[in-house]
Design an enzyme around this catalytic site. Structure first.
Site, PDB file in Angstrom:
ATOM      1  N   CYS A   1       2.227  -3.665  -0.536  1.00  0.00           N
ATOM      2  CA  CYS A   1       3.218  -3.117   0.397  1.00  0.00           C
ATOM      3  C   CYS A   1       4.270  -2.427  -0.448  1.00  0.00           C
ATOM      4  CB  CYS A   1       3.838  -4.222   1.244  1.00  0.00           C
ATOM      5  SG  CYS A   1       5.147  -3.635   2.356  1.00  0.00           S
TER       6      CYS A   1
ATOM      7  N   CYS B   1       6.535   3.402   4.804  1.00  0.00           N
ATOM      8  CA  CYS B   1       5.332   2.871   4.161  1.00  0.00           C
ATOM      9  C   CYS B   1       5.105   3.692   2.906  1.00  0.00           C
ATOM     10  CB  CYS B   1       4.116   2.948   5.086  1.00  0.00           C
ATOM     11  SG  CYS B   1       2.586   2.424   4.281  1.00  0.00           S
TER      12      CYS B   1
END
Length: 290
Positions: A226, A78
């Protein structure tokens, strides 16, 4: 009562990606999937990713990061969350750089400005077995996958696939308007070709230096940003000759600068924002111990 009750959490966002940082180093504690889901249900604590810091496993790193999605599943990468963790750690003391570790490997982070950080996201994995895919795909720049809306409409066709610590499928489109990613995303995330599910992105090439992106994130849903998807989109676009190896990726929550360097490492740079700090109240976990 959960042993996590009373632990301090930091609420941040990275280009709009909702991030919660929970430092469990030196505590011996761990987070279960059920506890992660319970935290995500708390109105003020809703997150896209929960970044749990555990004791470092390798010399020279500050922490091992375990990354939970809102549904309690785990992710190995992430980028937006990693930048937030870098901010949280570097504000504790001196220095402009920090090394972190995840299931996907070691990530080097550097402060570029008070609220801007870069992260080395690692090398893209491009072979079908590395994505992974459940059937062979000789060219992962465009695999044989098609999706047509149940009520009719334009189909999504032949995505590129890239693993940037987690699986990504990128459909290149001329316009976002004809596609409902809230419908296409969950269907494609769970397509049998993706045994570990996948993040689903729609990418619009604005110029060789600019990509607009919309993302359905595995285990989360529609998201404002993202980071790993932005990295995957740049790699996919460059492999198709649609962009160079460096571009600005524009997401609903903000912009990220992505570079696929000559040494094969993908580097992401972008903003972080500190929202607030609080503690995990016992009520967050009440349903687990009723």
């Amino acid at each position: 009562m959960s042993p996590l009750s009373g632990r301090r959490v930091v609420r941040m966002n990275g280009a709009g990606n909702e991030i919660l940082v929970l430092d469990l180093r030196a505590s011996g504690l761990a987070v279960s999937p059920a506890e992660a889901r319970a935290i995500a249900r708390a109105p003020r604590l809703k997150f896209d990713q929960l970044m749990v810091l555990e004791d470092p496993r390798s010399a020279g790193t500050s922490a091992f990061m375990r990354i939970f999605n809102a549904d309690g599943s785990q992710s190995a990468a992430c980028g937006n969350g990693t930048r937030c963790v870098a901010f949280a750690l570097l504000r504790e003391g001196e220095g402009e750089a920090v090394a972190l570790e995840t299931q996907a490997g070691r990530l080097a982070c550097r402060r570029l400005a008070p609220l801007r950080f870069s992260v080395e996201m690692g090398r893209p994995r491009l072979r079908d077995a590395e994505i992974p895919l459940s059937r062979p795909a000789p060219d992962t720049r465009a695999i044989e996958l098609f999706w047509t809306p149940p009520g009719g409409g334009p189909a999504l066709r032949r995505p590129a696939v890239v693993n940037m610590g987690n699986p990504h499928a990128i459909f290149f489109v001329e316009d976002f308007a004809p596609y409902d990613l809230a419908v296409a995303g969950p269907a494609l995330e769970h397509d049998p070709i993706f045994p570990e599910r996948a993040n689903i992105s729609l990418a619009k090439i604005v110029s060789p230096e600019r990509i607009e992106l919309r993302v359905w994130e595995r285990g989360v849903g529609l998201t404002l940003a993202c980071g790993s998807a932005a990295c995957a989109a740049l790699v996919a676009a460059a492999r198709r000759g649609l962009t160079g190896r460096r571009a600005t990726v524009v997401l609903p929550g903000g912009e990220l600068e992505i570079e696929w360097r000559a040494d094969d490492l993908v580097v992401m740079a972008g903003p972080v924002e500190l929202e607030f700090e609080t503690v995990l109240e016992p009520s967050v976990f009440a349903d687990l111990y009723a």
